[in-house]
Design an enzyme around this catalytic site. Structure first.
Site, PDB file in Angstrom:
ATOM      1  N   HIS A 118      -6.285  -7.270   0.183  1.00 43.38           N
ATOM      2  CA  HIS A 118      -6.520  -5.871  -0.427  1.00 43.38           C
ATOM      3  C   HIS A 118      -5.652  -5.544  -1.378  1.00 43.38           C
ATOM      4  O   HIS A 118      -4.568  -6.158  -1.780  1.00 43.38           O
ATOM      5  CB  HIS A 118      -6.028  -5.164   0.885  1.00 43.38           C
ATOM      6  CG  HIS A 118      -6.817  -5.250   2.056  1.00 43.38           C
ATOM      7  ND1 HIS A 118      -6.227  -6.036   3.250  1.00 43.38           N
ATOM      8  CD2 HIS A 118      -7.939  -4.961   2.829  1.00 43.38           C
ATOM      9  CE1 HIS A 118      -7.180  -6.437   4.222  1.00 43.38           C
ATOM     10  NE2 HIS A 118      -8.083  -5.678   3.816  1.00 43.38           N
ATOM     11  N   ASP A 139      -2.659 -10.858  -1.525  1.00 41.94           N
ATOM     12  CA  ASP A 139      -3.233 -10.034  -0.382  1.00 41.94           C
ATOM     13  C   ASP A 139      -4.791 -10.102  -0.619  1.00 41.94           C
ATOM     14  O   ASP A 139      -5.488  -9.838  -1.730  1.00 41.94           O
ATOM     15  CB  ASP A 139      -2.560  -8.817   0.046  1.00 41.94           C
ATOM     16  CG  ASP A 139      -2.929  -8.470   1.359  1.00 41.94           C
ATOM     17  OD1 ASP A 139      -1.872  -8.786   2.300  1.00 41.94           O
ATOM     18  OD2 ASP A 139      -4.038  -7.709   1.419  1.00 41.94           O
ATOM     19  N   HIS A 151       0.742  -1.188   0.142  1.00 44.80           N
ATOM     20  CA  HIS A 151      -0.130   0.009   0.077  1.00 44.80           C
ATOM     21  C   HIS A 151       0.970   1.125   0.112  1.00 44.80           C
ATOM     22  O   HIS A 151       0.381   2.475   0.203  1.00 44.80           O
ATOM     23  CB  HIS A 151      -1.055   0.213   1.187  1.00 44.80           C
ATOM     24  CG  HIS A 151      -1.871  -1.089   1.167  1.00 44.80           C
ATOM     25  ND1 HIS A 151      -2.842  -1.056   0.082  1.00 44.80           N
ATOM     26  CD2 HIS A 151      -2.173  -1.964   2.164  1.00 44.80           C
ATOM     27  CE1 HIS A 151      -3.702  -2.124   0.424  1.00 44.80           C
ATOM     28  NE2 HIS A 151      -3.323  -2.680   1.524  1.00 44.80           N
TER      29      HIS A 151
END
Length: 247
Positions: free
Chosen positions: A137, A135, A98
């Site tokens: 996300h 993942d 991220h």
């Protein structure tokens, strides 16, 4: 299999779930007798600045997280380099997918995968790369950084159904022709973690598919720890992935 790790990763550096006490211990306890641990070394500022802005580096430093984040990024470079010759795993934290060039969120600070692949590309050790992000996300930071660089393809499976998810992975790995496959290995999509989709044996299959694709290309493969927050199952999920990656 070699696993890049450092005892500093045991340190609880923030209050977020990725930094929770006992998280890394839950993995080491399961895998310690089956792997060879390689001590991580920090990434240089030059390696980090290849994918992040000076302002972002300064902000991470201001937050007191530069040392641990640089150690994770350096461990990622080591795992990627070792992965050129044999499958390797970076048991590192903080995670990274991220983290964009000049911002970050979701427990991430530096984009470990991007730092690693860019370092190898600049060294002339790879021409092409593929990032499979499993993942729960979406790895927005990895896409924001590497999606603009023509030598690498980034893929995040999107299905919320187990069978379809594995079909997506198999399709991408079957089509992959990259010199190096990097798996952003988040384990939070397990049925006993936040995502409630995958079984433990599915991580074995994902690892196996990546390894088969690498062998076909006569290339390399490696994985980096991203998410995974149920300490009761994280260790065996990581072990299943390592078993598949080393087949």
């Amino acid at each position: 299999m070699k696993v890049v790790f450092h005892s500093d990763f045991y340190r609880v550096y923030t209050t977020d779930p990725a930094a929770a006490p006992g998280r890394m211990e839950s993995v080491i306890q399961v895998i310690k007798d089956q792997v060879a641990l390689v001590e991580a070394v920090p990434a240089s500022e030059q390696d980090i600045l290849a994918v992040h802005t000076p302002a972002h580096l300064a902000e991470v430093r201001r937050e007191g997280l530069f040392d641990i984040a640089a150690l994770a990024a350096g461990g990622a470079i080591q795992a990627a380099a070792l992965g050129l010759a044999e499958p390797c795993f970076g048991l590192i934290r903080p995670p990274g997918h991220h983290a964009s060039a000049d911002s970050c969120w979701g427990f991430c600070y530096f984009n470990n995968m991007a730092v690693a692949l860019e370092a190898l590309k600049k060294q002339g050790r790879i021409e092409t790369a593929f990032v499979l992000d499993i993942d729960l996300h979406y790895g927005d930071g990895t896409v924001n950084i590497l999606g603009r660089r023509p030598y690498v393809r980034v893929y995040n499976p999107s299905s919320s159904e187990r069978k379809d998810y594995l079909t997506e992975v198999a399709r991408e790995m079957d089509a992959c022709r990259a010199d190096l496959i990097g798996v952003s290995a988040g384990f939070d999509n397990h049925r006993e973690d936040w995502g409630h989709v995958l079984e433990t044996e599915d991580y074995f299959e994902i690892g196996r598919l990546a390894r088969v694709a690498a062998i076909r290309r006569r290339g390399g493969c490696f994985g980096l720890l991203e998410g995974g927050y149920n300490h009761d199952v994280l260790g065996r999920n990581v072990q299943a992935f390592l078993d598949g990656l080393s087949t």
